[in-house]
Design an enzyme around this catalytic site. Sequence first.
Site, PDB file in Angstrom:
ATOM      1  N   ARG A   1       2.871   3.294  -6.550  1.00 21.37           N
ATOM      2  CA  ARG A   1       4.124   4.018  -6.259  1.00 21.37           C
ATOM      3  C   ARG A   1       3.933   5.546  -6.264  1.00 21.37           C
ATOM      4  O   ARG A   1       4.815   6.288  -6.703  1.00 21.37           O
ATOM      5  CB  ARG A   1       5.218   3.662  -7.273  1.00 21.37           C
ATOM      6  CG  ARG A   1       5.746   2.264  -7.185  1.00 21.37           C
ATOM      7  CD  ARG A   1       6.395   1.975  -5.844  1.00 21.37           C
ATOM      8  NE  ARG A   1       7.121   0.717  -5.871  1.00 21.37           N
ATOM      9  CZ  ARG A   1       6.557  -0.466  -5.676  1.00 21.37           C
ATOM     10  NH1 ARG A   1       5.263  -0.555  -5.422  1.00 21.37           N
ATOM     11  NH2 ARG A   1       7.282  -1.564  -5.689  1.00 21.37           N
TER      12      ARG A   1
ATOM     13  N   SER B   1      13.997  -0.957  -7.294  1.00 21.84           N
ATOM     14  CA  SER B   1      13.563  -0.739  -8.681  1.00 21.84           C
ATOM     15  C   SER B   1      13.869   0.698  -9.087  1.00 21.84           C
ATOM     16  O   SER B   1      13.431   1.633  -8.426  1.00 21.84           O
ATOM     17  CB  SER B   1      12.059  -0.959  -8.806  1.00 21.84           C
ATOM     18  OG  SER B   1      11.708  -2.254  -8.417  1.00 21.84           O
TER      19      SER B   1
ATOM     20  N   GLU C   1      11.482   5.580 -11.014  1.00 21.66           N
ATOM     21  CA  GLU C   1      10.799   5.498  -9.726  1.00 21.66           C
ATOM     22  C   GLU C   1      11.620   6.225  -8.660  1.00 21.66           C
ATOM     23  O   GLU C   1      11.088   6.785  -7.701  1.00 21.66           O
ATOM     24  CB  GLU C   1      10.633   4.018  -9.355  1.00 21.66           C
ATOM     25  CG  GLU C   1       9.505   3.742  -8.403  1.00 21.66           C
ATOM     26  CD  GLU C   1       9.954   2.967  -7.204  1.00 21.66           C
ATOM     27  OE1 GLU C   1       9.957   3.547  -6.108  1.00 21.66           O
ATOM     28  OE2 GLU C   1      10.299   1.777  -7.355  1.00 21.66           O
TER      29      GLU C   1
HETATM   30  N1  EPU Z   1      11.595 -10.127 -15.095  1.00 23.59           N
HETATM   31  C1  EPU Z   1      12.439 -10.434 -16.133  1.00 23.59           C
HETATM   32  N2  EPU Z   1      13.706  -9.967 -16.097  1.00 23.59           N
HETATM   33  C2  EPU Z   1      14.168  -9.210 -15.091  1.00 23.59           C
HETATM   34  C3  EPU Z   1      13.321  -8.856 -14.036  1.00 23.59           C
HETATM   35  C4  EPU Z   1      12.014  -9.329 -14.064  1.00 23.59           C
HETATM   36  O1  EPU Z   1      12.051 -11.129 -17.060  1.00 23.59           O
HETATM   37  O2  EPU Z   1      15.352  -8.834 -15.147  1.00 23.59           O
HETATM   38  C5  EPU Z   1      10.223 -10.657 -15.086  1.00 23.59           C
HETATM   39  C6  EPU Z   1      10.067 -11.704 -13.985  1.00 23.59           C
HETATM   40  O3  EPU Z   1      10.435 -12.975 -14.427  1.00 23.59           O
HETATM   41  C7  EPU Z   1       8.579 -11.628 -13.691  1.00 23.59           C
HETATM   42  C8  EPU Z   1       8.266 -10.156 -13.918  1.00 23.59           C
HETATM   43  O4  EPU Z   1       9.304  -9.642 -14.749  1.00 23.59           O
HETATM   44  O5  EPU Z   1       7.836 -12.375 -14.596  1.00 23.59           O
HETATM   45  C9  EPU Z   1       8.148  -9.365 -12.631  1.00 23.59           C
HETATM   46  O6  EPU Z   1       9.355  -9.451 -11.894  1.00 23.59           O
HETATM   47  P1  EPU Z   1       9.392  -9.371 -10.280  1.00 23.59           P
HETATM   48  O7  EPU Z   1       8.438 -10.332  -9.689  1.00 23.59           O
HETATM   49  O8  EPU Z   1      10.816  -9.457  -9.864  1.00 23.59           O
HETATM   50  O9  EPU Z   1       8.797  -7.958  -9.931  1.00 23.59           O
HETATM   51  P2  EPU Z   1       8.931  -6.525 -10.640  1.00 23.59           P
HETATM   52  O10 EPU Z   1       7.647  -6.227 -11.319  1.00 23.59           O
HETATM   53  O11 EPU Z   1      10.167  -6.461 -11.429  1.00 23.59           O
HETATM   54  C10 EPU Z   1       7.894  -5.198  -8.628  1.00 23.59           C
HETATM   55  C11 EPU Z   1       8.283  -4.063  -7.744  1.00 23.59           C
HETATM   56  C12 EPU Z   1       9.277  -4.489  -6.684  1.00 23.59           C
HETATM   57  C13 EPU Z   1       8.637  -5.606  -5.874  1.00 23.59           C
HETATM   58  C14 EPU Z   1       8.258  -6.761  -6.814  1.00 23.59           C
HETATM   59  C15 EPU Z   1       7.517  -7.863  -6.101  1.00 23.59           C
HETATM   60  C16 EPU Z   1       8.027  -2.062  -9.107  1.00 23.59           C
HETATM   61  C17 EPU Z   1       8.709  -0.947  -9.826  1.00 23.59           C
HETATM   62  N3  EPU Z   1       8.822  -2.975  -8.526  1.00 23.59           N
HETATM   63  O12 EPU Z   1       9.072  -5.576  -9.342  1.00 23.59           O
HETATM   64  O13 EPU Z   1       9.524  -3.390  -5.835  1.00 23.59           O
HETATM   65  O14 EPU Z   1       9.521  -6.084  -4.874  1.00 23.59           O
HETATM   66  O15 EPU Z   1       7.374  -6.262  -7.849  1.00 23.59           O
HETATM   67  O16 EPU Z   1       6.223  -7.450  -5.797  1.00 23.59           O
HETATM   68  O17 EPU Z   1       6.798  -2.089  -9.063  1.00 23.59           O
HETATM   69  C18 EPU Z   1      10.940  -1.490  -5.525  1.00 23.59           C
HETATM   70  O18 EPU Z   1       9.953  -0.786  -5.742  1.00 23.59           O
HETATM   71  O19 EPU Z   1      12.060  -0.969  -5.254  1.00 23.59           O
HETATM   72  C19 EPU Z   1      10.818  -2.937  -5.605  1.00 23.59           C
HETATM   73  C20 EPU Z   1      11.876  -3.744  -5.492  1.00 23.59           C
END
Ligand code: EPU
Length: 339
Positions: A165, A239, A335
């Site tokens: 990012r 995010s 972010e």
């Molecule tokens: N999780 C929770 N609770 C929540 C949200 C997530 O427990 O409320 C857990 C999920 O169960 C999972 C882990 O956290 O085990 C990761 O969650 P998720 O796969 O939804 O991805 P993320 O790490 O929260 C990142 C990116 C997203 C991208 C997704 C998929 C960042 C800051 N965000 O989110 O990007 O779509 O991975 O690759 O790196 C964005 O940048 O705007 C964005 C949406």
Amino acid sequence: MHNIQANYNLKELNTFGIEAFSKYFCSFDNTDQLKELLQLNNVRNEEKLILGGGSNLLFTKNFEGIVLKNDIPNIDLVSEDANEITLKVGAGVNWHEFVMYCVNNKYYGIENLSLIPGSVGAAPMQNIGAYGVEVKNVITLVEAIEITSGETTSFKNNECSFDYRSSIFKTTHKNQFVISYVHFKLSKQPDFNISYGAIASELEKMKVQELNIKDISQAVINIRSNKLPNPKEIGNAGSFFKNPVVKNDIVEAISKEFPEAPIYKVNDNESKLAAGWLIEQCGWKGKQIKNYGVHAKQALVLVNYGGATGKEIYDLSESILQSVKEKFDIELEREVNIY
Ligand code: EPU
């Protein structure tokens, strides 16, 4: 002629749907027009904000300068052989429309980045990424105009300091360049990345027999639509925080207390934690305060149900930062760009 407008309402130009006014506003759709604009006295002397899709920023007050909206269009062929194609894409092209163009033409490499809001010009700035793919994997060149000199420059991939990012356009070169075109090298041979668990299970749900680019893109669209609010319906900027990279001792303490905590190893000394999980543990998920709050299906996303101020959402993010610091001794980083 340039149509510079005064006291411009930015509400429709930011996906958070925050009402904020800029002192001046003007859009441009080619680099000559931009260069002329940058030379005008009343543009030179004002603080400038280059706006793409407005999907990664939060206005906490009016902008006391000029907003320049990048509307540079077109997808042009640079070169092509049997295996690869290089395309030059205008910074103002909508990101998802570009992804769909590639999916329809079977140009492989960015199908996992389907449905990310924003414009092509914003993609390199924060090295957008999702489901195991980052845009830095396919960018060969970024063309840009230097704001002070009006000169055209270009940055090769390895000159952009791409990171999670992040890029030079968000760090050392912040506010110094307007990205005009981005060059992408895509594969004409299938090379799928379905390592991210959610994609594999969605493809199974969709009963996809043979992997293909359209179904992978559709799987990503399904996952995103289920978890992330559509900015056309509920104001948000994806995010709000980055996933933090933390040292082993903190990771070990967390995984001892919460064996189910999602942890992604980065190197021998550090791991990345899921900010959404940390925020959920602090009790914020789905919390609504007046007309804004934390999304019920993904705690990393702050939402404006309509009429909230940027200051209210910023203050909410501050409270979230504090609780994560208190409970886990981890400092989250925003972010989203704050203005
Ligand atoms: N999780 C929770 N609770 C929540 C949200 C997530 O427990 O409320 C857990 C999920 O169960 C999972 C882990 O956290 O085990 C990761 O969650 P998720 O796969 O939804 O991805 P993320 O790490 O929260 C990142 C990116 C997203 C991208 C997704 C998929 C960042 C800051 N965000 O989110 O990007 O779509 O991975 O690759 O790196 C964005 O940048 O705007 C964005 C949406």
